[in-house]
Design a protein around this motif. Structure first.
Motif, short mmCIF file in Angstrom:
data_model
loop_
_atom_site.label_atom_id
_atom_site.label_comp_id
_atom_site.label_asym_id
_atom_site.label_seq_id
_atom_site.Cartn_x
_atom_site.Cartn_y
_atom_site.Cartn_z
N ILE A 86 0.82 -1.21 0.00
CA ILE A 86 0.00 0.00 0.00
C ILE A 86 0.85 1.27 0.00
O ILE A 86 0.30 2.37 0.02
CB ILE A 86 -0.99 0.01 1.19
N LYS A 226 -10.11 -2.25 1.20
CA LYS A 226 -11.27 -1.78 1.94
C LYS A 226 -12.18 -2.94 2.34
O LYS A 226 -12.73 -2.97 3.45
CB LYS A 226 -12.05 -0.76 1.11
N TYR A 234 -9.76 1.17 6.84
CA TYR A 234 -9.28 1.62 5.53
C TYR A 234 -9.07 3.13 5.53
O TYR A 234 -8.04 3.63 5.05
CB TYR A 234 -10.29 1.23 4.45
N GLN A 235 -10.02 3.86 6.09
CA GLN A 235 -9.89 5.32 6.18
C GLN A 235 -8.74 5.70 7.11
O GLN A 235 -8.03 6.69 6.87
CB GLN A 235 -11.20 5.92 6.67
N GLN A 236 -8.55 4.91 8.18
CA GLN A 236 -7.45 5.17 9.10
C GLN A 236 -6.11 4.99 8.39
O GLN A 236 -5.19 5.80 8.56
CB GLN A 236 -7.54 4.23 10.31
N ASP A 238 -5.54 5.34 5.18
CA ASP A 238 -5.41 6.48 4.27
C ASP A 238 -4.88 7.71 5.00
O ASP A 238 -3.99 8.41 4.51
CB ASP A 238 -6.77 6.79 3.64
N ALA A 239 -5.45 7.97 6.18
CA ALA A 239 -5.03 9.13 6.97
C ALA A 239 -3.59 8.99 7.44
O ALA A 239 -2.81 9.95 7.43
CB ALA A 239 -5.97 9.32 8.16
N LEU A 241 -1.19 7.22 6.00
CA LEU A 241 -0.31 7.36 4.83
C LEU A 241 -0.11 8.84 4.49
O LEU A 241 1.00 9.28 4.19
CB LEU A 241 -0.89 6.61 3.64
N ALA A 242 -1.20 9.62 4.55
CA ALA A 242 -1.12 11.04 4.23
C ALA A 242 -0.29 11.81 5.26
O ALA A 242 0.31 12.84 4.94
CB ALA A 242 -2.53 11.62 4.13
#
Length: 284
Positions: A86, A226, A234-236, A238-239, A241-242
Motif C-alpha cells: 500500500i 477496503k 481503511y480510512q485510518q 489512508d489518513a 499514509l497522508a
C-alpha cells in the motif's frame, strides 16, 4: 542490456496460490513501477505482471527457500503471496547495501509455533523472524542459509519454517537487520490505536487472504483493501499514509479509532471507571 540489480520475487506451489501471487504483484506494481517482479512456481503462468516465471525444481510447501538460492537479483525482496503493498518500500533495497539479510520479527511471539525450539532453546531476545518478507543480498552465505533451512526442515518433519529459520540465522554470521513492523504489518487491530505519531504500514501481510484457498472457493477471493480490513480501518490507513513524513506526508493529526464516536466514548468511560476503582481499592 545490463541485468537488473534489484527486484521483487514471489514463490508459490499449487494452482490455488497463483491468483494470490498475481494480486500481490499487482499491488506491488502500483508503488514500484520500475522494479521487475519474478515468480517461482510449479504451475504454468502467463500473467504479464511477472518479468520472469521460473519453474520450481522442487514442488513443496516452502518454495521461498529455493527462490532465495536462485534469485537473479543482486538485492531481492522476497514476499509471501498473502500480502498487499500500500506504499513504497524500495528503501529496503538501500538497507541491503550494508546488511546481508533483513526481516521483521514475528509479531505473535507467544504462540505455540513461535516458542518452538530446535535443540537448545534460543534467547527470547532473539525471537523468530517472520519469513513472509525477506530481503537479502546475492551472497554464497545467504544461499547456504537457505539450503540449511531446507535440509533441516526435511530432517525435522516440521510443517513450519520459522523455528528452523530462526535457529539457522542465529548460527550464521550474516549481517542481519530487523525491519520495522510497517514493512510486514500483520496485526491489523493495532491500527485502531494508531495516531500520526506512528509510521504508516507499507505492506499488509494478511493470512486471512488464504481463506478462499482453504475453503476451496476461488470465487471468494478478496481483492480490495477496503473489503478486507473494513471501511473504518481503511480510512485510518489512508489518513496515516497522508500524515507519514517518511512518505512525504504532512504530519497532520490523526485521531485513533479507539477514541472516536460512541465506541470511543464507551472505552474511555470504562477506562475511567476502572482507574477510579483501582484508586479506591488502593487507598491507605
Amino acid at each position: 542490456m545490463k541485468p537488473p540489480t534489484e527486484g521483487f520475487v514471489f514463490a508459490v506451489s499449487g494452482a490455488a496460490y497463483v491468483p494470490l501471487a498475481i494480486r500481490a504483484a499487482e499491488s506491488l506494481r502500483r508503488h514500484h513501477p520500475n522494479h521487475p517482479i519474478d515468480l517461482f512456481c510449479d504451475q504454468p503462468v502467463t500473467a504479464d505482471i511477472f518479468a520472469q516465471v521460473i519453474p520450481l525444481r522442487n514442488s513443496w510447501f516452502r518454495p521461498k527457500f529455493e527462490a532465495m538460492q536462485r534469485s537473479r537479483f543482486d538485492r531481492t525482496i522476497l514476499l509471501d503471496a498473502d500480502v498487499l503493498c500500500i506504499a513504497p518500500m524500495d528503501d529496503v533495497f538501500a538497507v541491503l547495501e550494508r546488511f546481508d539479510l533483513a526481516a521483521a520479527h514475528e509479531p505473535r511471539r507467544n504462540s505455540a509455533v513461535a516458542t518452538t525450539h530446535l535443540g537448545t532453546p534460543l534467547p527470547a531476545a532473539f525471537p523468530q523472524l517472520n519469513t513472509g518478507v525477506l530481503a537479502f543480498r546475492k551472497d554464497p552465505r545467504v544461499r547456504a542459509l537457505a539450503e540449511s533451512v531446507v535440509n533441516t526442515l526435511e530432517k525435522s518433519g516440521l510443517d513450519r519454517d520459522q523455528p528452523v529459520f530462526r535457529a539457522c540465522v542465529y548460527e550464521s554470521d550474516l549481517r542481519l537487520w530487523v525491519l520495522p513492523d510497517e514493512y510486514n504489518f500483520m496485526t491489523i487491530e493495532l491500527l485502531e490505536a494508531y495516531t500520526e505519531q506512528f509510521a504508516a504500514p507499507r505492506l499488509l501481510h494478511l493470512p486471512r487472504l488464504h481463506r478462499h484457498v482453504e475453503a476451496g472457493d476461488r470465487a471468494r477471493q478478496m481483492r480490495q483493501v477496503k473489503t478486507i480490513v473494513g471501511p473504518a480501518v481503511y480510512q485510518q490507513i489512508d489518513a496515516l499514509l497522508a500524515a507519514d513524513r517518511t512518505l512525504g506526508g504532512d504530519g497532520a493529526k490523526v485521531k485513533a479509532l479507539l477514541r472516536r464516536g460512541l465506541p470511543g466514548f464507551g472505552r474511555a468511560l470504562s477506562w475511567g471507571i476502572r482507574k477510579r476503582l483501582q484508586q479506591w481499592f488502593n487507598r491507605d
